[in-house]
Design a protein around this motif. Structure first.
Motif, PDB file in Angstrom:
ATOM      1  N   GLU A  25       7.356  -4.881 -10.986  1.00  0.00           N
ATOM      2  CA  GLU A  25       7.979  -5.470 -10.105  1.00  0.00           C
ATOM      3  C   GLU A  25       8.454  -6.995 -10.691  1.00  0.00           C
ATOM      4  O   GLU A  25       9.329  -7.684 -10.167  1.00  0.00           O
ATOM      5  CB  GLU A  25       7.180  -6.230  -8.978  1.00  0.00           C
ATOM      6  CG  GLU A  25       6.597  -5.084  -8.161  1.00  0.00           C
ATOM      7  CD  GLU A  25       7.575  -4.235  -7.128  1.00  0.00           C
ATOM      8  OE1 GLU A  25       8.510  -5.011  -6.840  1.00  0.00           O
ATOM      9  OE2 GLU A  25       7.271  -3.051  -6.937  1.00  0.00           O
ATOM     10  N   ILE A 110       0.715   0.221  -3.720  1.00  0.00           N
ATOM     11  CA  ILE A 110       2.013   0.250  -3.136  1.00  0.00           C
ATOM     12  C   ILE A 110       1.857  -0.870  -1.917  1.00  0.00           C
ATOM     13  O   ILE A 110       2.531  -1.578  -1.572  1.00  0.00           O
ATOM     14  CB  ILE A 110       2.371   1.490  -2.880  1.00  0.00           C
ATOM     15  CG1 ILE A 110       2.764   2.272  -4.165  1.00  0.00           C
ATOM     16  CG2 ILE A 110       3.849   1.492  -2.375  1.00  0.00           C
ATOM     17  CD1 ILE A 110       3.537   1.578  -5.323  1.00  0.00           C
ATOM     18  N   SER A 111       0.901  -0.360  -1.216  1.00  0.00           N
ATOM     19  CA  SER A 111       0.373  -1.097   0.058  1.00  0.00           C
ATOM     20  C   SER A 111       0.195  -2.721  -0.249  1.00  0.00           C
ATOM     21  O   SER A 111       0.874  -3.612   0.485  1.00  0.00           O
ATOM     22  CB  SER A 111      -0.940  -0.546   0.843  1.00  0.00           C
ATOM     23  OG  SER A 111      -1.103  -1.226   1.980  1.00  0.00           O
ATOM     24  N   ILE A 113       1.379  -4.278  -2.772  1.00  0.00           N
ATOM     25  CA  ILE A 113       2.628  -5.002  -3.061  1.00  0.00           C
ATOM     26  C   ILE A 113       3.375  -5.356  -1.839  1.00  0.00           C
ATOM     27  O   ILE A 113       4.168  -6.331  -1.906  1.00  0.00           O
ATOM     28  CB  ILE A 113       3.553  -3.993  -4.305  1.00  0.00           C
ATOM     29  CG1 ILE A 113       2.663  -4.213  -5.463  1.00  0.00           C
ATOM     30  CG2 ILE A 113       4.778  -4.392  -4.295  1.00  0.00           C
ATOM     31  CD1 ILE A 113       3.105  -3.087  -6.573  1.00  0.00           C
ATOM     32  N   ALA A 114       3.248  -4.332  -1.026  1.00  0.00           N
ATOM     33  CA  ALA A 114       4.172  -4.410   0.304  1.00  0.00           C
ATOM     34  C   ALA A 114       3.679  -5.783   1.124  1.00  0.00           C
ATOM     35  O   ALA A 114       4.526  -6.564   1.450  1.00  0.00           O
ATOM     36  CB  ALA A 114       4.308  -3.402   1.218  1.00  0.00           C
ATOM     37  N   ARG A 115       2.424  -5.804   1.207  1.00  0.00           N
ATOM     38  CA  ARG A 115       1.783  -7.159   2.015  1.00  0.00           C
ATOM     39  C   ARG A 115       2.267  -8.255   1.298  1.00  0.00           C
ATOM     40  O   ARG A 115       2.710  -9.432   1.683  1.00  0.00           O
ATOM     41  CB  ARG A 115       0.316  -6.921   1.712  1.00  0.00           C
ATOM     42  CG  ARG A 115      -0.006  -5.708   2.569  1.00  0.00           C
ATOM     43  CD  ARG A 115      -0.229  -6.095   3.923  1.00  0.00           C
ATOM     44  NE  ARG A 115      -1.081  -5.015   4.778  1.00  0.00           N
ATOM     45  CZ  ARG A 115      -2.581  -5.048   5.117  1.00  0.00           C
ATOM     46  NH1 ARG A 115      -3.053  -6.262   4.577  1.00  0.00           N
ATOM     47  NH2 ARG A 115      -2.820  -4.054   5.745  1.00  0.00           N
ATOM     48  N   LYS A 117       4.833  -8.848  -0.680  1.00  0.00           N
ATOM     49  CA  LYS A 117       6.248  -9.038  -0.569  1.00  0.00           C
ATOM     50  C   LYS A 117       6.593  -9.578   0.770  1.00  0.00           C
ATOM     51  O   LYS A 117       7.337 -10.703   0.921  1.00  0.00           O
ATOM     52  CB  LYS A 117       7.075  -7.947  -0.701  1.00  0.00           C
ATOM     53  CG  LYS A 117       7.437  -7.288  -2.431  1.00  0.00           C
ATOM     54  CD  LYS A 117       8.147  -6.190  -2.367  1.00  0.00           C
ATOM     55  CE  LYS A 117       8.236  -5.795  -3.822  1.00  0.00           C
ATOM     56  NZ  LYS A 117       8.956  -4.543  -3.935  1.00  0.00           N
ATOM     57  N   ALA A 118       5.856  -9.138   1.800  1.00  0.00           N
ATOM     58  CA  ALA A 118       6.307  -9.364   3.250  1.00  0.00           C
ATOM     59  C   ALA A 118       5.589 -10.945   3.496  1.00  0.00           C
ATOM     60  O   ALA A 118       6.349 -11.725   4.076  1.00  0.00           O
ATOM     61  CB  ALA A 118       5.510  -8.656   4.289  1.00  0.00           C
ATOM     62  N   ARG A 121       7.962 -13.384   1.485  1.00  0.00           N
ATOM     63  CA  ARG A 121       9.263 -13.612   2.146  1.00  0.00           C
ATOM     64  C   ARG A 121       9.044 -14.578   3.263  1.00  0.00           C
ATOM     65  O   ARG A 121      10.098 -15.333   3.426  1.00  0.00           O
ATOM     66  CB  ARG A 121       9.758 -12.134   2.791  1.00  0.00           C
ATOM     67  CG  ARG A 121      11.127 -12.145   3.079  1.00  0.00           C
ATOM     68  CD  ARG A 121      11.709 -10.759   3.312  1.00  0.00           C
ATOM     69  NE  ARG A 121      10.608  -9.912   4.051  1.00  0.00           N
ATOM     70  CZ  ARG A 121      10.157  -8.857   3.648  1.00  0.00           C
ATOM     71  NH1 ARG A 121      10.146  -8.602   2.314  1.00  0.00           N
ATOM     72  NH2 ARG A 121       9.393  -7.996   4.334  1.00  0.00           N
ATOM     73  N   GLU A 199       5.378  -4.563   8.630  1.00  0.00           N
ATOM     74  CA  GLU A 199       4.908  -4.357   7.411  1.00  0.00           C
ATOM     75  C   GLU A 199       3.119  -4.808   7.455  1.00  0.00           C
ATOM     76  O   GLU A 199       2.555  -4.241   6.670  1.00  0.00           O
ATOM     77  CB  GLU A 199       5.299  -4.985   6.072  1.00  0.00           C
ATOM     78  CG  GLU A 199       6.648  -4.539   5.922  1.00  0.00           C
ATOM     79  CD  GLU A 199       7.224  -5.012   4.696  1.00  0.00           C
ATOM     80  OE1 GLU A 199       7.242  -6.387   4.513  1.00  0.00           O
ATOM     81  OE2 GLU A 199       8.112  -4.047   3.873  1.00  0.00           O
ATOM     82  N   TYR A 200       2.842  -5.471   8.372  1.00  0.00           N
ATOM     83  CA  TYR A 200       1.329  -5.876   8.401  1.00  0.00           C
ATOM     84  C   TYR A 200       0.602  -4.956   9.367  1.00  0.00           C
ATOM     85  O   TYR A 200       0.875  -4.969  10.612  1.00  0.00           O
ATOM     86  CB  TYR A 200       1.364  -7.269   8.876  1.00  0.00           C
ATOM     87  CG  TYR A 200      -0.331  -7.518   9.023  1.00  0.00           C
ATOM     88  CD1 TYR A 200      -0.683  -7.913   7.805  1.00  0.00           C
ATOM     89  CD2 TYR A 200      -0.915  -7.534  10.193  1.00  0.00           C
ATOM     90  CE1 TYR A 200      -2.055  -8.338   7.811  1.00  0.00           C
ATOM     91  CE2 TYR A 200      -2.316  -7.934  10.125  1.00  0.00           C
ATOM     92  CZ  TYR A 200      -2.997  -8.273   9.084  1.00  0.00           C
ATOM     93  OH  TYR A 200      -4.305  -8.831   8.898  1.00  0.00           O
ATOM     94  N   TYR A 201      -0.329  -4.011   8.876  1.00  0.00           N
ATOM     95  CA  TYR A 201      -1.105  -3.111   9.606  1.00  0.00           C
ATOM     96  C   TYR A 201      -2.503  -3.975  10.023  1.00  0.00           C
ATOM     97  O   TYR A 201      -3.545  -3.614   9.250  1.00  0.00           O
ATOM     98  CB  TYR A 201      -1.447  -1.853   8.835  1.00  0.00           C
ATOM     99  CG  TYR A 201      -0.085  -1.280   8.465  1.00  0.00           C
ATOM    100  CD1 TYR A 201       0.745  -0.540   9.499  1.00  0.00           C
ATOM    101  CD2 TYR A 201       0.568  -1.476   7.058  1.00  0.00           C
ATOM    102  CE1 TYR A 201       1.772  -0.005   9.040  1.00  0.00           C
ATOM    103  CE2 TYR A 201       1.721  -0.673   6.878  1.00  0.00           C
ATOM    104  CZ  TYR A 201       2.437  -0.030   7.842  1.00  0.00           C
ATOM    105  OH  TYR A 201       3.633   0.491   7.479  1.00  0.00           O
TER     106      TYR A 201
END
Length: 242
Positions: A25, A110-111, A113-115, A117-118, A121, A199-201
């Motif tokens: 990244e 990957i999960s 990294i998504a957290r 980024k969200a 941001r 994106e937040y579970y």
């Protein structure tokens, strides 16, 4: 997006794995292997870190204590807590001391990294821009209720002229979201979607933990204005405050 992350993790295999993904990244990673080292590193280089991933179960000083001490240094640096513990109480406690999110181990890189980024941001969207208007001390606020004034660009909250300080990013976002529509009841699911994003579970206890801390900070300057609507959710209402 270039980030510098402090990963507090005593499992070298996890740290090494995430370093590979972070490099893809274009992110930098520093690693602290115990709680004492984590606090020392952050205290010395706080301005350099964009985000912290924090293991809950650490040697020398656990993640809960580390989060408390980090929040004393920086009320706003995003913290994602990593926990192998299955106890809901531990997860709520982590959120209660200032973590913005938590990820249960084992987790997908990957999960995570998504957290990251969200969360980053959302923090960047709320940061004030470096222009003359934002540098001025003025009376322009995005929200003005009977007792509350909120500036999103300056991340400023005033209750009857008294500053509400040390709000974490998520605490500020919760207050801003509810105060935009006074007296409207928000369910926990709605707040998860509006504040944490798609994106937040997350789970409902996440909202409860952040509401609890937000109330504690508001009560330091005035009466309570966040009300529980039993069986439904929460609402902001300062119309009855004298």
């Amino acid at each position: 997006m270039s980030l510098k992350i402090l990963m507090v993790e005593d499992d070298t295999s996890v740290a090494e794995m995430m370093e590979m993904f972070f490099k893809k990244e274009g992110w930098q990673q520093d690693v602290a292997v115990d709680g004492v080292q984590a606090v020392e590193m952050f205290k010395e280089h706080a301005s350099e870190y964009d985000l912290i991933t924090l293991d809950l179960n650490l040697p020398k000083k656990d993640g809960i204590q580390v989060a408390k001490e980090v929040r004393q240094i920086s009320p706003t640096v995003p913290i994602i807590m990593l926990t192998a513990r299955g106890s809901e109480a531990d997860q709520v406690l982590g959120l209660g001391v200032g973590a913005d999110d938590y990820v249960s181990k084992p987790f997908s890189p990957i999960s995570l990294i998504a957290r990251i980024k969200a969360l980053h941001r959302r923090v960047m969207m709320d940061e004030p821009t470096n222009n003359a208007v934002n540098k001025q001390v003025n009376n322009d606020y995005d929200i003005q209720t009977q007792h509350l004034k909120i500036s999103k660009s300056r991340r400023e909250v005033l209750f009857d002229g008294k500053s509400v300080t040390t709000l974490t990013p998520k605490e500020f976002d919760l207050l801003f979201t509810m105060a935009q529509k006074p007296k409207q009841v928000f369910s926990r699911d709605q707040l998860l979607e509006l504040v944490w994003g798609y994106e937040y579970y997350g789970e409902e206890r996440t909202v409860d933990a952040h509401i609890k801390k937000l109330r504690q900070k508001l009560e330091k300057v005035g009466p309570q204005v966040i009300q529980t609507v039993w069986g439904v959710g929460y609402k902001f209402d300062d119309s009855q405050v004298e």
